[in-house]
Design a protein around this motif. Structure first.
Motif, mmCIF file in Angstrom:
data_model
loop_
_atom_site.group_PDB
_atom_site.id
_atom_site.type_symbol
_atom_site.label_atom_id
_atom_site.label_comp_id
_atom_site.label_asym_id
_atom_site.label_seq_id
_atom_site.Cartn_x
_atom_site.Cartn_y
_atom_site.Cartn_z
ATOM 1 N N PRO A 105 31.334 43.389 43.691
ATOM 2 C CA PRO A 105 30.835 43.766 44.959
ATOM 3 C C PRO A 105 29.740 44.730 45.202
ATOM 4 N N GLN A 115 52.712 43.112 39.165
ATOM 5 C CA GLN A 115 51.535 43.105 40.243
ATOM 6 C C GLN A 115 51.965 42.931 41.567
ATOM 7 N N ALA A 164 47.422 38.102 36.158
ATOM 8 C CA ALA A 164 48.581 38.463 36.872
ATOM 9 C C ALA A 164 49.026 37.588 38.194
ATOM 10 N N LYS A 165 47.873 36.914 38.713
ATOM 11 C CA LYS A 165 48.019 36.237 39.902
ATOM 12 C C LYS A 165 48.695 34.874 39.331
ATOM 13 N N ALA A 214 39.786 44.685 34.595
ATOM 14 C CA ALA A 214 40.576 44.677 35.674
ATOM 15 C C ALA A 214 40.878 43.135 36.434
ATOM 16 N N LEU A 215 39.519 42.694 36.527
ATOM 17 C CA LEU A 215 39.592 41.431 37.190
ATOM 18 C C LEU A 215 39.993 40.210 36.338
ATOM 19 N N LEU A 242 54.155 39.945 32.451
ATOM 20 C CA LEU A 242 53.012 40.220 31.611
ATOM 21 C C LEU A 242 53.502 41.391 30.876
ATOM 22 N N TYR A 298 31.547 52.807 32.036
ATOM 23 C CA TYR A 298 31.903 53.220 33.453
ATOM 24 C C TYR A 298 30.523 53.601 34.101
ATOM 25 N N SER A 303 42.252 49.052 31.019
ATOM 26 C CA SER A 303 43.121 48.506 32.152
ATOM 27 C C SER A 303 42.141 48.869 33.216
ATOM 28 N N ASP A 304 41.347 49.794 33.186
ATOM 29 C CA ASP A 304 40.652 50.597 34.299
ATOM 30 C C ASP A 304 39.091 50.217 34.465
ATOM 31 N N LEU A 348 47.735 53.757 35.736
ATOM 32 C CA LEU A 348 48.140 52.800 34.659
ATOM 33 C C LEU A 348 47.551 53.085 33.420
ATOM 34 N N LEU A 402 54.429 47.964 27.957
ATOM 35 C CA LEU A 402 54.583 47.926 29.376
ATOM 36 C C LEU A 402 54.677 46.582 29.829
ATOM 37 N N VAL A 403 55.504 46.424 30.904
ATOM 38 C CA VAL A 403 55.579 45.256 31.515
ATOM 39 C C VAL A 403 55.067 45.291 32.941
ATOM 40 N N LEU A 404 53.839 44.396 33.288
ATOM 41 C CA LEU A 404 53.378 44.918 34.451
ATOM 42 C C LEU A 404 53.954 43.895 35.474
ATOM 43 N N SER A 463 45.965 45.752 40.218
ATOM 44 C CA SER A 463 45.822 46.310 38.841
ATOM 45 C C SER A 463 44.261 46.708 38.938
ATOM 46 N N ASP A 464 43.410 45.994 39.560
ATOM 47 C CA ASP A 464 42.054 46.377 39.595
ATOM 48 C C ASP A 464 41.441 47.430 40.748
ATOM 49 N N ALA A 485 44.629 51.568 38.666
ATOM 50 C CA ALA A 485 43.942 51.391 37.416
ATOM 51 C C ALA A 485 44.037 53.024 36.575
ATOM 52 N N LEU A 526 42.335 40.531 34.191
ATOM 53 C CA LEU A 526 43.814 40.746 34.353
ATOM 54 C C LEU A 526 44.350 40.465 35.895
ATOM 55 N N LYS A 527 43.691 40.643 36.789
ATOM 56 C CA LYS A 527 43.928 40.326 38.187
ATOM 57 C C LYS A 527 44.268 38.801 38.211
ATOM 58 N N LEU A 561 51.648 44.384 28.871
ATOM 59 C CA LEU A 561 50.220 44.926 28.867
ATOM 60 C C LEU A 561 50.048 45.612 27.449
ATOM 61 N N PHE A 562 49.147 45.291 26.692
ATOM 62 C CA PHE A 562 48.525 46.192 25.460
ATOM 63 C C PHE A 562 47.169 46.801 25.554
ATOM 64 N N GLN A 563 47.054 48.026 25.936
ATOM 65 C CA GLN A 563 46.131 48.687 26.316
ATOM 66 C C GLN A 563 45.483 49.202 24.719
ATOM 67 N N LEU A 590 51.585 53.878 24.416
ATOM 68 C CA LEU A 590 51.172 53.516 23.105
ATOM 69 C C LEU A 590 51.399 54.686 22.127
ATOM 70 N N GLU A 628 33.696 47.221 48.774
ATOM 71 C CA GLU A 628 33.164 46.289 49.814
ATOM 72 C C GLU A 628 33.666 46.341 51.161
#
Lengths: 319, 319
Positions: free
Chosen positions: A274, B96, A82-83, A75-76, A92, A218, A69-70, B78, B92-94, B69-70, B75, A78-79, A94-96, B86, B220
């Motif tokens: 960005p 945002q 989620a929106k 993350a984008l 939602l 990363y 998720s990180d 989370l 987990l229920v997220l 979350s981003d 992140a 998911l965003k 979440l299954f990481q 896990l 940014e």
């Protein structure tokens, strides 16, 4: 807090009768039903929502499978998901997964057990045959080209993106082109490997295993990439990096070590995040936020649809 | 797929009886219970998990409230929470929230309705009095100092961190110190504002509203910060930036505009993220991953505990 036993006592009925009323079961007399409803109203009893889900067969919850998720890519996505979930009154789960198949199976199991209404798989680990077994239990949406299979999907054409990017670099004079990816076994990387192979064959270029560098997720993974490249007899002159974060890390390493970009090493990132704009890194723009929104709407739709999203090449100073 | 009606037909009992057996209700004869269980076994019927939750009163699901979350800060929290979830077989229920109180209330409502067992609030918007109303329905864990209130929490002392950082910069000769934060109204920022005020008073320094820049969350956002600073008659000579991402953005902007760091602008980031290490930015190290893990274990514990985590100042080239 009032519980089901209190309600039964207040209404002068059995616990079973209260349970039946809560669950909309038949075979409860009008008088008893009224007594229970009055007791609920008097006691300010909040119904256990699981009883509601049980009677409705819907939970208003959607599962989202992603490896990390990180990571900005996920993350984008998911965003975006989620929106739309919030605006449409869905939750939602979440299954990481860290790309572990067993964890993807847990999510599928929750779909089977009706704990979630649909499942969005942002990056798949299970085989198609496994996923197909679970289709009968609810909607499964994928973030890759499903090639006619019975899943909804929102995706970009990773094969075409990679081939065009390779050809672009070749036209700029690069023959030693390497690339950095997250994992070699993923569906996207298999398409990239095919594009790479075909590109090399078409242009009579040798295949160099060492030019394919995985586990690049990363910013800090760039250090490892640079260590590997600096020890090569014939290092690549250009790198396609499937994450702007890693590309930004490579640019930072090159600045520190005095390696000139793009003269000594050309770099193309992915997603046009960005950080790519600010560090003036050329990048393949992929509309992740919109993809996330689209994935959500496919998850709540009864229709099976497949949506290809378009990419754009943003040329900046690093090629 | 076999449904409850099929089971009733197979067992030769009513749907209500099947439902009673599934929900472990009393008043079902041994014979009927056996017939239903045999039908389940024969038909490979998968029980609707909502029935299981209803009978157990537990869902093995934990809610996580976070604004975005981003954002690397959330992140990483989370990621820590998800890792332990896990390993301990929790989902987990997220939620945002984008810092909207109504969305935090939705999460609390799910706790009340027993759709989740506990709730972790990574960044709070609701008042304490609101949260306290929901304590009776399940565990609520916070990521800030709760000062003796009946919540579990894992936190760092934002007041002390800020005061020490200000004093460090003052000893280095800075009297015009500004800071960049996410939002002014959050609990952490209120503590920072108090530390800032006390620091200024103690050292007879004037308060400058313009030195406090909010809405700084992403890499940014640094462009906006630099635009503001460049237009100030007396710009700050040092900035405390509560996100390494934004600090990295500011360093990148300064490099582009030829502003010397630390001579013309000293910068201290927060969290000691990998980007701070690679770009050699001084930073306050906060163990976010471990904090996330700890938050999870508090969410599944029956005890109320409060854990302060320690921070470290990592001095690099930007001060």
């Amino acid at each position: 807090m009032t519980n089901i036993k209190d309600l039964a006592r207040m209404a002068g009925v059995s616990v079973t009768t209260v349970s039946r009323v809560l669950n909309n079961h038949p075979y409860v007399s009008k008088e008893k039903r009224t007594a229970v409803l009055e007791a609920i109203s008097e006691s300010n009893y909040e119904q256990n929502i699981n009883a509601v889900h049980l009677s409705k067969g819907k939970t208003q919850m959607i599962g989202v499978v992603l490896p990390f998720s990180d990571h900005p890519y996920f993350a984008l996505l998911l965003k975006g998901i989620a929106k739309e979930a919030l605006e449409n009154n869905y939750k939602l789960v979440l299954f990481q997964t860290d790309y572990m198949e067993s964890r993807e199976l847990e999510a599928l199991q929750m779909l089977k057990q009706k704990q979630i209404d649909s499942l969005i798989i942002c990056s798949r680990t299970c085989e198609w045959s496994v996923l197909e077994e679970y289709l009968q239990y609810g909607t499964i949406v994928l973030c890759e080209n499903v090639n006619g299979k019975e899943f909804s999907s929102t995706f970009v054409n990773q094969y075409t993106i990679f081939l065009r990017t390779l050809e672009f670099l070749f036209q700029k004079g690069h023959e030693k082109i390497g690339y950095c990816i997250g994992r070699k076994t993923g569906p996207s990387s298999k398409l990239r490997a095919r594009a790479y192979q075909e590109f090399l064959e078409k242009n009579n270029l040798p295949f160099q295993e060492k030019y394919i560098i995985d586990q690049c997720n990363y910013f800090e993974d760039a250090e490892k990439v640079m260590d590997m490249i600096l020890y090569m007899d014939t290092p690549p002159t250009a790198l396609i990096v499937t994450s702007d974060q890693v590309a930004a890390g490579i640019v930072t390493c090159c600045q520190k070590q005095g390696i000139k970009i793009p003269e000594e090493l050309a770099i193309i990132g992915f997603h046009n995040e960005p950080i790519a704009k600010m560090m003036e890194i050329s990048s393949i723009e992929i509309p992740l936020l919109d993809m996330g929104k689209h994935l959500f709407h496919q998850a709540i739709s009864k229709d099976i649809t497949n949506k290809e999203m378009f990419f754009h090449f943003i040329e900046r100073g690093t090629v």
